[in-house]
Design an enzyme around this catalytic site. Structure first.
Site, mmCIF file in Angstrom:
data_model
loop_
_atom_site.group_PDB
_atom_site.id
_atom_site.type_symbol
_atom_site.label_atom_id
_atom_site.label_comp_id
_atom_site.label_asym_id
_atom_site.label_seq_id
_atom_site.Cartn_x
_atom_site.Cartn_y
_atom_site.Cartn_z
ATOM 1 N N ASP A 11 0.849 -1.191 0.000
ATOM 2 C CA ASP A 11 0.000 0.000 0.000
ATOM 3 C C ASP A 11 0.886 1.243 0.000
ATOM 4 O O ASP A 11 1.706 1.427 0.904
ATOM 5 C CB ASP A 11 -0.901 0.003 1.241
ATOM 6 N N GLU A 106 -2.743 0.238 -4.318
ATOM 7 C CA GLU A 106 -2.817 -0.946 -3.455
ATOM 8 C C GLU A 106 -2.697 -2.219 -4.285
ATOM 9 O O GLU A 106 -3.359 -2.369 -5.311
ATOM 10 C CB GLU A 106 -4.159 -0.908 -2.715
#
Length: 381
Positions: A11, A106
């Site tokens: 992330d 992500e």
């Protein structure tokens, strides 16, 4: 006995903010908000310095400014977010055997079986460092036995950190965390769980499955499984549709620029409509021209991800005029949209696109009912 999986979750930290700080280092260390203007809109992203004041994404800008009047507010550069996201995607794609791009910032990687050849933990550390070295972006990751635990652990590792949760440690890791740490628990469900005396994930795990089902139905059983670290979500292989395109061969080669432009607009409208029907956006547009002697030329350009006619048509016209041999009759004209993705809608968060989205939904509804040509710009008539 099923194989124990090894899942990594990456992330990019405060992605929009990080990109802005790379492009303007003077913004580093400041309470920074990406999201339009101080007077209107919502917060699309904010720096960790701004979060200390209670600011978070999706907060009305007026509220954010009351909490931190000295915050620096910038509109954001959508094209740069797309560019950096593609860059990170390319780095991961070159190394990972199987990965899923869950959003613009992500990623999930399935490294199951890699331990036969490499140490997955060190391999993932090295990949993170490569991303940082090449792009300058801070990025966090976690390694775990499933997607859910990996995602939660990544959030615990932030900012710009990493951690590993062993295959037998999932329940123990989750237990002390607030119950709304589990992805998908909204405000209403969270409040309901609090009234049940459930504050932590461990509180869910300690309840009987039948009790959770009684209060929350099937979702209660799902939560009970998640609280025990049970999650079977698969890493979905990442791929983008290659392109959508259309072209038209004229009955008679034409030098009539009004006619040629109307055709260009009509074709761009058509591929834009197809894009929206697939819930995709395009990051590249190309125009093709063929002359009577069958010489064919084309030119493309990278664009900020979009699916809207009013953003794609000017790009198509710009490409045409850069490509066109002035005065030459045109036999064939084509428009192609490529680098298609469904995740890039997030790059629009900082723009007030609700009215535009509503307009295009209405237009597409008419086209869906009466045909693609039922409604079009006056230029094409």
């Amino acid at each position: 006995m099923s194989q124990i999986r090894t899942i990594a979750h990456f992330d990019l930290d405060a992605f929009f903010v990080s990109v802005e700080c790379i492009n303007d280092p003077s913004l580093k260390g400041k309470p920074l908000i990406v999201g339009g203007s101080k007077e209107r809109g919502v917060v699309a992203a904010c720096s960790y310095e701004a979060r200390k004041y209670g600011i978070h994404s999706a907060m009305p800008m007026a509220t954010a400014m009351r909490l931190c009047p000295q915050a620096t507010v910038i509109k954001g550069t959508r094209g740069e977010y797309s560019r950096y996201s593609r860059w990170v995607t390319e780095i991961i794609a070159a190394k990972a055997p199987l990965f899923e791009k869950a959003s613009i910032d992500e990623f999930y990687l399935d490294l199951t079986g890699m331990d036969k050849y490499f140490n997955p933990w060190q391999w993932t550390i090295d990949l993170r460092q490569e991303i940082i070295d090449k792009t300058g972006l801070p990025i966090s990751f976690a390694l775990a036995a499933n997607k859910m635990i990996a995602k939660i652990a990544t959030n615990e590792a932030k900012p710009n950190g990493y951690m590993q949760v062993g295959p037998d440690m999932g329940k123990e890791f989750l237990s002390p965390l607030p119950v709304n740490t589990i992805p998908g628990i909204g405000t209403q469900t969270y409040q309901h769980l609090l009234t049940m005396g459930i504050q932590t994930i461990g509180d869910v795990a300690s309840r009987k499955p039948a009790d959770m089902e009684f209060f929350l139905g099937n979702y209660g059983l799902e939560l009970w499984n998640k609280a025990h670290g049970i999650h079977h979500g698969e890493v979905i292989p990442y791929h983008e549709a290659k392109s959508v395109s259309t072209e038209s061969t004229f009955e008679t080669s034409s030098t009539d620029m009004d006619f040629i432009m109307s055709e260009l607009v009509r074709m761009t409208e058509r591929v834009s409509y197809e894009l929206r029907q697939d819930d995709k956006m395009a990051g590249c547009i190309a125009v093709k021209i063929r002359y009577p002697d069958f010489e064919t030329t084309s030119r493309q350009m990278a664009i900020s991800y979009t699916c809207y006619d009013d953003e794609l048509i000017p790009a198509a016209k710009d490409l045409f005029y850069k490509l066109y041999r002035k005065g030459q009759p045109v036999r064939l004209l084509g428009v192609r949209l490529s680098e298609l993705t469904g995740e890039a809608r997030q790059t629009n968060l900082f723009e007030n696109t609700e009215k535009k989205t509503g307009l295009y939904k209405a237009i597409d509804a008419v086209k869906g009912r009466f045909g693609k040509n039922a409604i079009s710009r006056a230029r094409t008539i």
